[in-house]
Design a protein around this motif. Structure first.
Motif, PDB file in Angstrom:
ATOM      1  N   ALA A   1      -5.607   6.898   6.477  1.00  0.00           N
ATOM      2  CA  ALA A   1      -5.429   8.032   5.608  1.00  0.00           C
ATOM      3  C   ALA A   1      -4.382   9.022   6.045  1.00  0.00           C
ATOM      4  CB  ALA A   1      -6.798   8.547   4.942  1.00  0.00           C
ATOM      5  N   VAL A   2      -3.983   9.677   5.166  1.00  0.00           N
ATOM      6  CA  VAL A   2      -2.974  10.737   5.458  1.00  0.00           C
ATOM      7  C   VAL A   2      -3.531  12.155   4.918  1.00  0.00           C
ATOM      8  CG1 VAL A   2      -0.707  12.007   4.763  1.00  0.00           C
ATOM      9  CG2 VAL A   2      -0.890   9.441   5.215  1.00  0.00           C
ATOM     10  N   MET A   3      -3.337  13.246   5.698  1.00  0.00           N
ATOM     11  CA  MET A   3      -3.724  14.556   5.100  1.00  0.00           C
ATOM     12  C   MET A   3      -2.390  15.684   5.240  1.00  0.00           C
ATOM     13  SD  MET A   3      -6.573  17.303   6.747  1.00  0.00           S
ATOM     14  CE  MET A   3      -7.902  16.249   6.626  1.00  0.00           C
ATOM     15  N   THR A   4      -2.421  16.437   4.297  1.00  0.00           N
ATOM     16  CA  THR A   4      -1.025  17.348   4.170  1.00  0.00           C
ATOM     17  C   THR A   4      -1.454  18.675   4.163  1.00  0.00           C
ATOM     18  OG1 THR A   4      -1.210  17.212   1.687  1.00  0.00           O
ATOM     19  CG2 THR A   4       0.024  15.607   2.623  1.00  0.00           C
ATOM     20  N   ASP A   5      -0.465  19.553   4.486  1.00  0.00           N
ATOM     21  CA  ASP A   5      -0.710  21.209   4.441  1.00  0.00           C
ATOM     22  C   ASP A   5      -1.675  21.551   5.479  1.00  0.00           C
ATOM     23  OD1 ASP A   5       1.055  21.191   2.144  1.00  0.00           O
ATOM     24  OD2 ASP A   5      -1.048  20.699   0.944  1.00  0.00           O
ATOM     25  N   THR A   6      -1.655  20.657   6.583  1.00  0.00           N
ATOM     26  CA  THR A   6      -2.601  21.194   7.712  1.00  0.00           C
ATOM     27  C   THR A   6      -1.677  22.290   8.553  1.00  0.00           C
ATOM     28  OG1 THR A   6      -1.484  19.518   9.131  1.00  0.00           O
ATOM     29  CG2 THR A   6      -3.581  19.231   7.956  1.00  0.00           C
ATOM     30  N   PRO A   7      -2.609  23.430   9.142  1.00  0.00           N
ATOM     31  CA  PRO A   7      -1.849  24.373   9.892  1.00  0.00           C
ATOM     32  C   PRO A   7      -0.869  23.787  11.083  1.00  0.00           C
ATOM     33  CG  PRO A   7      -4.084  25.091   9.613  1.00  0.00           C
ATOM     34  CD  PRO A   7      -3.909  23.638   9.057  1.00  0.00           C
ATOM     35  N   THR A   8       0.180  24.278  11.181  1.00  0.00           N
ATOM     36  CA  THR A   8       0.868  23.494  12.605  1.00  0.00           C
ATOM     37  C   THR A   8       0.794  24.358  13.947  1.00  0.00           C
ATOM     38  OG1 THR A   8       2.621  25.228  11.922  1.00  0.00           O
ATOM     39  CG2 THR A   8       2.673  22.934  10.959  1.00  0.00           C
ATOM     40  N   GLU A   9      -0.518  24.905  14.159  1.00  0.00           N
ATOM     41  CA  GLU A   9      -0.898  25.347  15.298  1.00  0.00           C
ATOM     42  C   GLU A   9      -1.516  24.458  16.263  1.00  0.00           C
ATOM     43  OE1 GLU A   9      -3.939  28.430  14.327  1.00  0.00           O
ATOM     44  OE2 GLU A   9      -2.475  29.518  12.994  1.00  0.00           O
ATOM     45  N   PRO A  10      -1.216  24.343  17.456  1.00  0.00           N
ATOM     46  CA  PRO A  10      -1.671  23.315  18.519  1.00  0.00           C
ATOM     47  C   PRO A  10      -3.321  23.368  18.388  1.00  0.00           C
ATOM     48  CG  PRO A  10       0.243  24.685  19.396  1.00  0.00           C
ATOM     49  CD  PRO A  10      -0.223  25.393  18.070  1.00  0.00           C
TER      50      PRO A  10
ATOM     51  N   LEU B   1       0.690  -1.326  -0.282  1.00  0.00           N
ATOM     52  CA  LEU B   1      -0.052   0.048  -0.040  1.00  0.00           C
ATOM     53  C   LEU B   1       0.760   1.318  -0.004  1.00  0.00           C
ATOM     54  CD1 LEU B   1      -2.854   1.114   0.189  1.00  0.00           C
ATOM     55  CD2 LEU B   1      -2.568   1.296   2.553  1.00  0.00           C
ATOM     56  N   LEU B   2       2.126   1.267   0.417  1.00  0.00           N
ATOM     57  CA  LEU B   2       3.041   2.326   0.267  1.00  0.00           C
ATOM     58  C   LEU B   2       2.932   3.103  -0.814  1.00  0.00           C
ATOM     59  CD1 LEU B   2       5.190   3.859   2.002  1.00  0.00           C
ATOM     60  CD2 LEU B   2       6.991   2.439   1.147  1.00  0.00           C
ATOM     61  N   ASN B   3       2.676   2.496  -2.021  1.00  0.00           N
ATOM     62  CA  ASN B   3       2.777   3.310  -3.320  1.00  0.00           C
ATOM     63  C   ASN B   3       1.530   3.846  -3.582  1.00  0.00           C
ATOM     64  OD1 ASN B   3       5.600   2.790  -3.823  1.00  0.00           O
ATOM     65  ND2 ASN B   3       4.854   0.394  -4.678  1.00  0.00           N
ATOM     66  N   HIS B   4       0.249   3.536  -2.678  1.00  0.00           N
ATOM     67  CA  HIS B   4      -1.234   4.062  -2.767  1.00  0.00           C
ATOM     68  C   HIS B   4      -1.486   4.664  -1.924  1.00  0.00           C
ATOM     69  CE1 HIS B   4      -0.365   1.706  -6.864  1.00  0.00           C
ATOM     70  NE2 HIS B   4      -0.048   0.717  -6.223  1.00  0.00           N
ATOM     71  N   VAL B   5      -0.551   5.304  -0.759  1.00  0.00           N
ATOM     72  CA  VAL B   5      -1.330   5.655   0.472  1.00  0.00           C
ATOM     73  C   VAL B   5      -2.245   6.724   0.049  1.00  0.00           C
ATOM     74  CG1 VAL B   5      -0.824   7.048   2.329  1.00  0.00           C
ATOM     75  CG2 VAL B   5       0.833   5.170   1.774  1.00  0.00           C
ATOM     76  N   PRO B   6      -3.519   6.713   0.760  1.00  0.00           N
ATOM     77  CA  PRO B   6      -4.665   7.816   0.535  1.00  0.00           C
ATOM     78  C   PRO B   6      -4.227   9.075   0.718  1.00  0.00           C
ATOM     79  CG  PRO B   6      -5.491   5.988   1.980  1.00  0.00           C
ATOM     80  CD  PRO B   6      -4.128   5.613   1.593  1.00  0.00           C
ATOM     81  N   VAL B   7      -4.088  10.092   0.179  1.00  0.00           N
ATOM     82  CA  VAL B   7      -3.722  11.250   0.885  1.00  0.00           C
ATOM     83  C   VAL B   7      -4.618  12.646   0.260  1.00  0.00           C
ATOM     84  CG1 VAL B   7      -1.854  13.189   0.815  1.00  0.00           C
ATOM     85  CG2 VAL B   7      -1.315  10.664   0.604  1.00  0.00           C
ATOM     86  N   GLU B   8      -4.904  13.430   1.077  1.00  0.00           N
ATOM     87  CA  GLU B   8      -5.803  14.556   0.586  1.00  0.00           C
ATOM     88  C   GLU B   8      -5.103  15.758   1.255  1.00  0.00           C
ATOM     89  OE1 GLU B   8      -8.110  14.940  -1.559  1.00  0.00           O
ATOM     90  OE2 GLU B   8      -8.473  12.782  -2.088  1.00  0.00           O
ATOM     91  N   SER B   9      -5.368  16.890   0.795  1.00  0.00           N
ATOM     92  CA  SER B   9      -4.734  18.094   1.586  1.00  0.00           C
ATOM     93  C   SER B   9      -5.731  18.804   2.386  1.00  0.00           C
ATOM     94  CB  SER B   9      -4.265  19.184   0.427  1.00  0.00           C
ATOM     95  OG  SER B   9      -5.451  19.744  -0.238  1.00  0.00           O
ATOM     96  N   TRP B  10      -5.371  19.532   3.283  1.00  0.00           N
ATOM     97  CA  TRP B  10      -6.201  20.185   4.270  1.00  0.00           C
ATOM     98  C   TRP B  10      -6.942  21.462   3.542  1.00  0.00           C
ATOM     99  CZ3 TRP B  10      -8.101  21.268   9.014  1.00  0.00           C
ATOM    100  CH2 TRP B  10      -8.661  22.519   9.516  1.00  0.00           C
TER     101      TRP B  10
END
Length: 380
Positions: A148-157, A116-125
């Motif tokens: 699932a993974v999410m990218t580009d999320t704010p790095t605020e606590p 699955l490493l080559n097909h990890v489900p990803v969406e952006s914030w």
């Protein structure tokens, strides 16, 4: 769904009909209880307006007619005519020829391993917060893969709580609304060290267990500390194939889990490591070596085999062929179905910073939001 050839059987106690070319049988009492008309169900919320005691115990079908995608039935002794949609009948058909093997999963669940490493489900914030279709894709991936993974999320606590609120609610625990995952002195949980952690599900000592976990990265400049996820359902599939008795023991006997890491907190649960539903569906996996208490519910004659199965279960979980490994960057997070997917981390250096935050949520909210998006036709 085309409905045709309805035929009363068992003196009207049931009806047999064809739905889309397949033959099905339905009992009269079941059909009457599940009627969708406005006198049986509230038009506003769909909840049932009658009780089982409002339905005559001697209910029979006196007449059955089919027209296109509709089945029309007349029930006696009430004398009521109620229509049924063929598509609804097909989705809820229960007349099956063969029993399913224990450990089965629904069609929408896809088991996986390291490939699955080559097909990890990803969406952006940005996408999921502005496009309901993108949110639906992300939630559907969680249902399908348990991860699932999410990218580009704010790095605020606390941003991860906003992610949970996209589909449901945060499950607050004794660890707080969210919790920090970074090295501490005298931690109350081994997660708060720089040690590597064996793949595990979180909080198996709770009843009910939090069914979703989100882990978000705010800083990560250390050497190591890679995240690992493992599909527990795929591990169960392998265990069952090679050791049916071990599968039966781990699913047929309860393990015990406990947490005593904080003053005033004493959490206990009694659940199997492999949980099956009454019909054999694989419902959940619980695996957490740190929180496993003494097993006292396995007969003496089975204990040695139980431990052999437990050990093999652990070996399969640790098999590199089962792992998907990745290193979170600041602004990235992942979500896991905590009743299915185990997560782990590699040890990391004492230099640099690794700051993650975690929170819990539940699948009922996720599935509710996903179902609503699907009904809107956005994922077709």
């Amino acid at each position: 769904m085309q409905v045709s050839e309805p035929k009363l059987i068992d003196g009207g106690a049931a009806v047999e009909l064809t739905l889309g070319g397949e033959r099905h049988r339905f009992h009269a009492l079941w059909l009457r209880d599940n009627a969708r008309d406005e006198k049986t169900r509230s038009p506003g919320n769909g909840q049932r307006l009658i009780t089982i005691l409002d339905i005559p115990g001697d209910t029979k079908i006196a007449e059955a007619k089919a027209a296109g995608g509709t089945l029309s039935l007349r029930f006696e002794p009430e004398g009521r005519v109620i229509d049924y949609d063929g598509g609804w009948l097909a989705r809820n058909a229960y007349d099956r020829n063969a029993a399913r093997e224990p450990g089965w999963t629904p069609e929408e669940v896809k088991r996986w391993d390291s490939r699955l490493l080559n097909h990890v489900p990803v969406e952006s914030w940005t996408e999921v917060t502005t496009d309901r279709k993108a949110l639906g894709r992300w939630l559907a991936a969680v249902r399908r893969y348990g991860f699932a993974v999410m990218t580009d999320t704010p790095t605020e606590p606390g941003t991860l709580c906003q992610v949970a609120e996209l589909f449901g609610y945060v499950r607050e625990t004794n660890y707080g609304r969210w919790f920090e995952v970074r090295a501490e002195v005298n931690p109350n949980n081994l997660a708060y060290t720089n040690l590597g952690l064996q793949a595990h599900t979180d909080n198996p000592y709770r009843d009910p267990v939090p069914t979703l976990q989100i882990l978000a990265c705010l800083e990560n400049s250390v050497e190591g500390g890679d995240s690992i996820v493992v599909d527990g359902f795929r591990v169960v599939e392998r265990l069952k194939a090679e050791n049916p008795k071990g599968f039966a023991l781990l699913s047929g006997h309860a393990a015990r889990f406990a947490y005593e890491g904080s003053a005033g907190v004493r959490l206990r649960s009694k659940r199997p490591m492999i949980e099956l539903g009454p019909d054999g569906e694989l419902v959940a996996v619980r695996f957490n070596n740190r929180s496993l208490a003494a097993a006292t519910d396995i007969p003496y004659d089975d204990m040695a085999d139980y431990y052999a199965a437990y050990r093999r279960f652990a070996e399969l979980i640790e098999d590199p062929a089962m792992e998907v490994t990745f290193k979170l960057k600041p602004g990235e997070l992942f979500i896991v179905d905590n009743t299915r997917v185990l997560h782990a981390r590699k040890s990391f250096s004492g230099t640099g910073k690794r700051w993650l935050q975690g929170c819990y949520a539940d699948k009922d909210g996720l599935y509710s939001t996903l179902s609503a998006i699907e009904e809107e036709g956005l994922l077709q």
